[in-house]
Design a protein around this motif. Structure first.
Motif, PDB file in Angstrom:
ATOM      1  N   ARG A  63      53.126  37.747  35.904  1.00  0.00           N
ATOM      2  CA  ARG A  63      52.342  37.455  35.051  1.00  0.00           C
ATOM      3  C   ARG A  63      51.191  36.387  35.505  1.00  0.00           C
ATOM      4  NH1 ARG A  63      57.284  38.111  32.442  1.00  0.00           N
ATOM      5  NH2 ARG A  63      57.324  39.263  30.463  1.00  0.00           N
ATOM      6  N   THR A  64      50.145  36.647  35.590  1.00  0.00           N
ATOM      7  CA  THR A  64      49.145  35.866  36.167  1.00  0.00           C
ATOM      8  C   THR A  64      49.003  34.563  35.293  1.00  0.00           C
ATOM      9  OG1 THR A  64      47.805  37.796  36.879  1.00  0.00           O
ATOM     10  CG2 THR A  64      46.774  35.715  36.706  1.00  0.00           C
ATOM     11  N   SER A  65      49.406  34.622  34.015  1.00  0.00           N
ATOM     12  CA  SER A  65      49.290  33.659  32.973  1.00  0.00           C
ATOM     13  C   SER A  65      50.278  32.309  33.445  1.00  0.00           C
ATOM     14  CB  SER A  65      49.489  33.741  31.541  1.00  0.00           C
ATOM     15  OG  SER A  65      50.636  34.482  31.360  1.00  0.00           O
ATOM     16  N   THR A  66      51.263  32.663  34.225  1.00  0.00           N
ATOM     17  CA  THR A  66      52.242  31.737  34.488  1.00  0.00           C
ATOM     18  C   THR A  66      51.658  30.637  35.362  1.00  0.00           C
ATOM     19  OG1 THR A  66      53.894  33.453  34.533  1.00  0.00           O
ATOM     20  CG2 THR A  66      54.807  31.560  35.770  1.00  0.00           C
ATOM     21  N   VAL A  67      50.793  31.016  36.303  1.00  0.00           N
ATOM     22  CA  VAL A  67      49.875  30.087  37.300  1.00  0.00           C
ATOM     23  C   VAL A  67      48.371  30.462  37.074  1.00  0.00           C
ATOM     24  CG1 VAL A  67      49.600  29.125  39.643  1.00  0.00           C
ATOM     25  CG2 VAL A  67      51.835  30.181  38.865  1.00  0.00           C
ATOM     26  N   GLU A  68      48.064  30.135  35.960  1.00  0.00           N
ATOM     27  CA  GLU A  68      46.729  30.304  35.277  1.00  0.00           C
ATOM     28  C   GLU A  68      45.506  29.950  36.443  1.00  0.00           C
ATOM     29  OE1 GLU A  68      43.945  32.130  33.176  1.00  0.00           O
ATOM     30  OE2 GLU A  68      46.121  32.200  32.913  1.00  0.00           O
ATOM     31  N   VAL A  69      45.787  29.206  37.161  1.00  0.00           N
ATOM     32  CA  VAL A  69      44.744  28.685  38.060  1.00  0.00           C
ATOM     33  C   VAL A  69      44.515  29.700  39.180  1.00  0.00           C
ATOM     34  CG1 VAL A  69      46.243  27.596  40.037  1.00  0.00           C
ATOM     35  CG2 VAL A  69      43.960  26.577  39.528  1.00  0.00           C
ATOM     36  N   SER A 246      38.766  23.039  36.087  1.00  0.00           N
ATOM     37  CA  SER A 246      38.919  22.171  34.975  1.00  0.00           C
ATOM     38  C   SER A 246      39.943  22.606  33.977  1.00  0.00           C
ATOM     39  CB  SER A 246      37.736  22.106  34.360  1.00  0.00           C
ATOM     40  OG  SER A 246      37.234  22.975  33.523  1.00  0.00           O
ATOM     41  N   VAL A 247      40.444  21.673  33.215  1.00  0.00           N
ATOM     42  CA  VAL A 247      41.285  21.906  31.857  1.00  0.00           C
ATOM     43  C   VAL A 247      40.927  21.391  30.775  1.00  0.00           C
ATOM     44  CG1 VAL A 247      43.302  22.547  33.458  1.00  0.00           C
ATOM     45  CG2 VAL A 247      43.178  20.155  32.776  1.00  0.00           C
ATOM     46  N   HIS A 251      43.681  17.128  23.114  1.00  0.00           N
ATOM     47  CA  HIS A 251      43.634  16.070  22.012  1.00  0.00           C
ATOM     48  C   HIS A 251      41.930  16.233  21.791  1.00  0.00           C
ATOM     49  CE1 HIS A 251      47.591  14.754  22.482  1.00  0.00           C
ATOM     50  NE2 HIS A 251      47.291  14.433  23.848  1.00  0.00           N
ATOM     51  N   CYS A 252      41.148  16.021  22.808  1.00  0.00           N
ATOM     52  CA  CYS A 252      39.487  15.921  22.344  1.00  0.00           C
ATOM     53  C   CYS A 252      38.592  17.116  22.991  1.00  0.00           C
ATOM     54  CB  CYS A 252      39.004  14.639  23.216  1.00  0.00           C
ATOM     55  SG  CYS A 252      38.920  14.665  24.743  1.00  0.00           S
ATOM     56  N   ARG A 253      39.393  18.101  23.679  1.00  0.00           N
ATOM     57  CA  ARG A 253      38.891  19.268  24.284  1.00  0.00           C
ATOM     58  C   ARG A 253      37.893  18.957  25.167  1.00  0.00           C
ATOM     59  NH1 ARG A 253      37.496  23.906  19.994  1.00  0.00           N
ATOM     60  NH2 ARG A 253      37.649  24.984  21.861  1.00  0.00           N
ATOM     61  N   HIS A 254      37.879  17.833  25.690  1.00  0.00           N
ATOM     62  CA  HIS A 254      37.050  17.417  26.942  1.00  0.00           C
ATOM     63  C   HIS A 254      37.571  18.024  28.183  1.00  0.00           C
ATOM     64  CE1 HIS A 254      34.735  15.285  29.958  1.00  0.00           C
ATOM     65  NE2 HIS A 254      35.682  14.771  30.399  1.00  0.00           N
ATOM     66  N   ARG A 255      36.741  18.713  29.112  1.00  0.00           N
ATOM     67  CA  ARG A 255      37.074  19.359  30.309  1.00  0.00           C
ATOM     68  C   ARG A 255      37.075  18.253  31.437  1.00  0.00           C
ATOM     69  NH1 ARG A 255      38.523  24.215  31.043  1.00  0.00           N
ATOM     70  NH2 ARG A 255      38.258  25.407  29.298  1.00  0.00           N
ATOM     71  N   ALA A 299      51.976  19.038  26.867  1.00  0.00           N
ATOM     72  CA  ALA A 299      50.663  19.017  26.768  1.00  0.00           C
ATOM     73  C   ALA A 299      49.857  19.227  28.176  1.00  0.00           C
ATOM     74  CB  ALA A 299      49.954  17.542  26.343  1.00  0.00           C
ATOM     75  N   ARG A 300      50.446  18.831  29.189  1.00  0.00           N
ATOM     76  CA  ARG A 300      50.171  19.311  30.340  1.00  0.00           C
ATOM     77  C   ARG A 300      49.953  20.854  30.727  1.00  0.00           C
ATOM     78  NH1 ARG A 300      50.957  20.105  36.161  1.00  0.00           N
ATOM     79  NH2 ARG A 300      53.209  20.229  35.547  1.00  0.00           N
ATOM     80  N   LEU A 301      51.046  21.421  30.316  1.00  0.00           N
ATOM     81  CA  LEU A 301      51.270  23.016  30.362  1.00  0.00           C
ATOM     82  C   LEU A 301      50.460  23.525  29.367  1.00  0.00           C
ATOM     83  CD1 LEU A 301      55.305  23.287  30.882  1.00  0.00           C
ATOM     84  CD2 LEU A 301      53.484  23.249  32.555  1.00  0.00           C
ATOM     85  N   GLN A 302      50.311  23.047  28.292  1.00  0.00           N
ATOM     86  CA  GLN A 302      49.286  23.597  27.349  1.00  0.00           C
ATOM     87  C   GLN A 302      47.907  23.595  27.879  1.00  0.00           C
ATOM     88  OE1 GLN A 302      49.284  21.719  23.618  1.00  0.00           O
ATOM     89  NE2 GLN A 302      47.318  22.800  22.829  1.00  0.00           N
ATOM     90  N   ALA A 303      47.477  22.408  28.544  1.00  0.00           N
ATOM     91  CA  ALA A 303      46.066  22.463  29.213  1.00  0.00           C
ATOM     92  C   ALA A 303      45.982  23.356  30.319  1.00  0.00           C
ATOM     93  CB  ALA A 303      45.989  20.822  29.646  1.00  0.00           C
ATOM     94  N   LEU A 304      47.036  23.419  31.205  1.00  0.00           N
ATOM     95  CA  LEU A 304      47.032  24.559  32.320  1.00  0.00           C
ATOM     96  C   LEU A 304      46.437  25.766  31.907  1.00  0.00           C
ATOM     97  CD1 LEU A 304      49.758  23.312  34.645  1.00  0.00           C
ATOM     98  CD2 LEU A 304      47.470  22.837  34.886  1.00  0.00           C
ATOM     99  N   LYS A 305      46.991  26.417  30.368  1.00  0.00           N
ATOM    100  CA  LYS A 305      46.494  27.600  30.265  1.00  0.00           C
ATOM    101  C   LYS A 305      45.110  27.759  29.944  1.00  0.00           C
ATOM    102  CE  LYS A 305      50.884  28.262  27.766  1.00  0.00           C
ATOM    103  NZ  LYS A 305      51.463  28.534  26.627  1.00  0.00           N
ATOM    104  N   THR A 306      44.252  26.704  29.710  1.00  0.00           N
ATOM    105  CA  THR A 306      42.792  26.423  29.662  1.00  0.00           C
ATOM    106  C   THR A 306      42.265  26.450  31.128  1.00  0.00           C
ATOM    107  OG1 THR A 306      42.686  24.151  29.209  1.00  0.00           O
ATOM    108  CG2 THR A 306      43.257  25.694  27.434  1.00  0.00           C
ATOM    109  N   THR A 307      42.640  26.796  32.107  1.00  0.00           N
ATOM    110  CA  THR A 307      41.942  26.361  33.349  1.00  0.00           C
ATOM    111  C   THR A 307      40.768  27.478  33.375  1.00  0.00           C
ATOM    112  OG1 THR A 307      44.059  25.874  34.335  1.00  0.00           O
ATOM    113  CG2 THR A 307      42.277  26.536  35.890  1.00  0.00           C
TER     114      THR A 307
END
Length: 704
Positions: A63-69, A246-247, A251-255, A299-307
């Motif tokens: 699963r590529t999404s495991t390590v999204e980077v 970037s992730v 909370h504020c959606r800033h990258r 929150a960090r793991l959630q942010a990593l999904k947006t890499t």
């Protein structure tokens, strides 16, 4: 049944089977004419690839999404226009998985000749056994194409994997013949900073020359970096479009382009003066640079999904020099409270949707894309890793353990941040500055010393010795420096050298110390004399040494890591030490360690200024050879460097003791807790005076 009836029955059977066979043939014919489906690398891996149990901590479906980077570098393999791909990333993040998936994808979907290069042939065999073969066995579509490990045919060996339409060859970077033997479409270079120059040039240049007949060629280079300005992977990354990840803040959606030193903070205890007296790394979190909110692990793991990946290379367009990261930050600041959901489009355009996931930098004046994507280069640190062992508290703990040791700071930058380590320039390092921090201590040996080693430099008319005391975490004290003048081909001079090595030194409390190991330089014109002197004293750990030949900037271990030889005394040979690595460490400690503690170098107040000048006389020179950048240490013509050489050899003697089992910290702590009264304390001042006296007039020996 008659023979006629039997023939009719057989004919009817063949007639009934014929349509089914014809249908199979038609289907096979249609499959042969149907082009392979268009699919990118991460989609192929998600659909087909399986993880072998012996190749890692997880197994089963990929699963590529495991390590999204990893998605960005994987997509770049099929990104239109990309011909060179560089991944300068931290350890254990995406490098090996990227190479494996490239091999599997092209063997299955787009077969071409491929070459995978490791630093040495033994490493290539190991990679084949431990990574490629398990992937083939675990992935059904590859197992049907690339055979089995049990096969001994020409299509399946450790260094050659054949499949319909192509092959995978593996080779060591030190073998020019293997690199230039065959035409290949895809070249992959692993651990490129460990490559050595061959007699025919750089391995990457040799391998890429084999791609001349292919229009859709690809050159992939992966490695963790080493030293800024010397790292081959850094040079390759800077030559590309410098993509950074970037992730999105939950909370504020800033990258945030997250980096350990910029975004990770933890609780600290301060005294009344504001100085840190205690760290609490277990509280470490990533803090958003826009809203200031700390991210817990969820929150960090959630942010990593947006890499997402961005071209960040600065460029010149419309007559203006532009830095995409600086433009982005300025655009974010200008928006104030009226920030849109994703301000990243102020600076970049998302190119072609999810098929090629990269934000391409565009000129803020004309809107064009001035940065070419022919060379896609990537960098990322362990903050992008989803594994618990790479969480911010773990990294903060590692940093606190490493920050006081210059050598360990190199390791942290390379393995945790995925960035080359920037050495101190040394421009502000002056002999007067070092002399100003000189000190005195009671007795010959100060508190804190656990043992003494000696470094000896041999000249035609003298031998110079430095006696160095070592303490916890290699904190050192220059206890004495003696110049023994005379003909170094005479037995009489070497008897006087031996007298110095047999001296007993005392701490202020009377504790006695003897020299535990010595390294004597065997270079120059007195090689046989040094051999004879050291061979007769092997039991006292007096070693004849010579510096490794490192003209191309290699860094051999300070003390060789091979097992001790069993050769007879008549076959005595010197120990070859890594002088470049030793000088790197010594200079880094002089430049960067300014307070007593791990790695700090103490000097006695009796040292003369000329001694300090010799200690720092050599300069680190950057050289370029066959496309490789490296540094070497050079002594200016006409300058003396004996003080530096003696310190290098004394440090090598310490590393030799450690190699043979010494536990320096345990030794030092043990001596600090025990008192052995061998001499009366009141004798210490007299001993100190004798130690720093000069007696060159009558014995040819000068103590500094």
């Amino acid at each position: 049944m008659s023979s006629s009836s039997s023939r009719i029955s057989e004919s009817r059977k063949r007639s009934s089977q014929k349509p089914a066979k014809d249908e199979r043939l038609r289907r096979a014919w249609r499959r042969g004419l149907t082009p392979p489906p268009w699919i990118n690398l991460p989609d192929w891996a998600d659909r087909y690839r399986r993880l072998a149990k012996e190749a890692g901590s997880t197994s089963g479906k990929w699963r590529t999404s495991t390590v999204e980077v990893a998605r960005g570098p994987m997509l770049a393999v099929t990104e239109p226009g990309v011909h060179v791909l560089t991944a300068m990333v931290c350890t254990q993040l995406l490098k090996t998985a990227l190479l494996e998936t490239i091999v599997g994808y092209h063997a299955h979907i787009k077969p071409v000749p491929m070459l995978l290069v490791q630093p040495k042939e033994a490493a290539a065999e190991q990679f084949s056994k431990e990574r490629i073969s398990p992937m083939i066995r675990a992935t059904p579509v590859l197992r049907d194409l690339m055979g089995s490990r049990k096969s001994r045919s020409a299509e399946e060996t450790l260094l050659y994997k054949g499949f319909p339409g192509g092959f995978l060859a593996l080779a060591g970077a030190g073998s020019p013949d293997n690199l230039a033997r065959r035409p290949v479409c895809i070249t992959m270079y692993d651990e490129v900073d460990k490559y050595v120059l061959t007699r025919e040039g750089d391995a990457i240049g040799l391998g890429d020359e084999r791609q001349a007949t292919f229009s859709e060629y690809l050159s992939v280079r992966v490695c963790s970096p080493t030293i800024e300005g010397e790292s081959r992977i850094e040079a390759s990354y800077l030559a590309g479009d410098q993509r950074q990840a970037s992730v999105e803040c939950p909370h504020c959606r800033h990258r945030n382009f997250i980096d350990f030193f910029r975004h990770v903070e933890w609780d600290k205890e301060l005294d009344e003066a504001g100085n840190v007296i205690a760290h609490h790394p277990r509280t470490a979190k990533i803090y958003c640079e826009a809203c200031g909110v700390g991210w817990d692990e969820g929150a960090r793991l959630q942010a990593l999904k947006t890499t997402r990946w961005h071209q960040t290379k600065a460029f010149l367009c419309c007559g203006k020099h532009q830095d995409p990261l600086a433009v982005y930050e300025e655009a974010w600041r200008r928006q104030g409270d009226s920030r849109p959901a994703d301000p990243v489009l102020q600076t970049w355009d998302w190119w072609a949707g999810p098929r090629w996931a990269v934000y391409r930098a565009r000129c803020q004046h004309c809107g064009k894309w001035p940065v070419d994507n022919e060379h896609a280069s990537f960098t990322a640190g362990k903050l992008f890793s989803p594994w618990p062992k790479d969480a911010p508290p773990k990294q903060a703990t590692k940093w606190l353990d490493m920050k006081d040791d210059p050598d360990q700071r190199v390791v942290f930058d390379n393995t945790q941040r995925g960035r080359p380590h920037r050495r101190a320039t040394g421009k502000d390092l002056k002999a007067e500055t070092l002399a100003a921090r000189a000190e005195t201590w009671p007795g010959e040996v100060p508190d804190g010393v656990g043992l003494i080693t000696v470094g000896g430099d041999t000249q035609d008319d003298r031998v110079e010795l430095e006696f160095v005391g070592w303490g916890t975490n290699e904190e050192s004290w220059s206890l004495g420096y003696v110049v023994i003048e005379g003909d170094t081909s005479s037995f009489e001079l070497w008897d006087r050298v031996d007298e110095q090595l047999l001296r007993t030194f005392r701490r202020a409390d009377g504790r006695a110390f003897a020299v535990e190991a010595a390294c004597i330089d065997s270079g120059g014109h007195r090689t046989n004399e040094v051999y004879a002197f050291a061979k007769a004293r092997l039991g006292r750990k007096v070693w004849a040494i010579k510096g490794a030949s490192e003209k191309s900037g290699q860094r051999a271990p300070i003390w060789p890591t091979v097992k001790p030889s069993t050769r007879k005394r008549s076959q005595y040979k010197p120990t070859v030490i890594g002088v470049n690595a030793a000088k790197d460490t010594i200079r880094a400690r002089l430049e960067e360690v300014r307070e007593p503690g791990p790695g700090f170098m103490h000097f006695h107040a009796k040292r003369e200024l000329a001694w300090y000048e010799q200690l720092i006389v050599e300069r680190r020179i950057l050289k370029v050879m066959a496309g490789s950048r490296f540094t070497v240490w050079e002594c200016p013509k006409g300058k003396a460097n004996e003080a530096l050489d003696c310190r290098v050899y004394a440090y090598a003697a310490l590393q030799g003791l450690i190699h043979f089992g010494l536990r320096l910290n345990e030794r030092t702590e043990d001596l600090a807790t025990r008192f052995v009264a061998i001499a009366a304390p009141e004798m210490a001042p007299a001993a100190e005076d004798a130690w720093i006296s000069r007696s060159g007039a009558d014995g040819g020996e000068s103590w500094l």
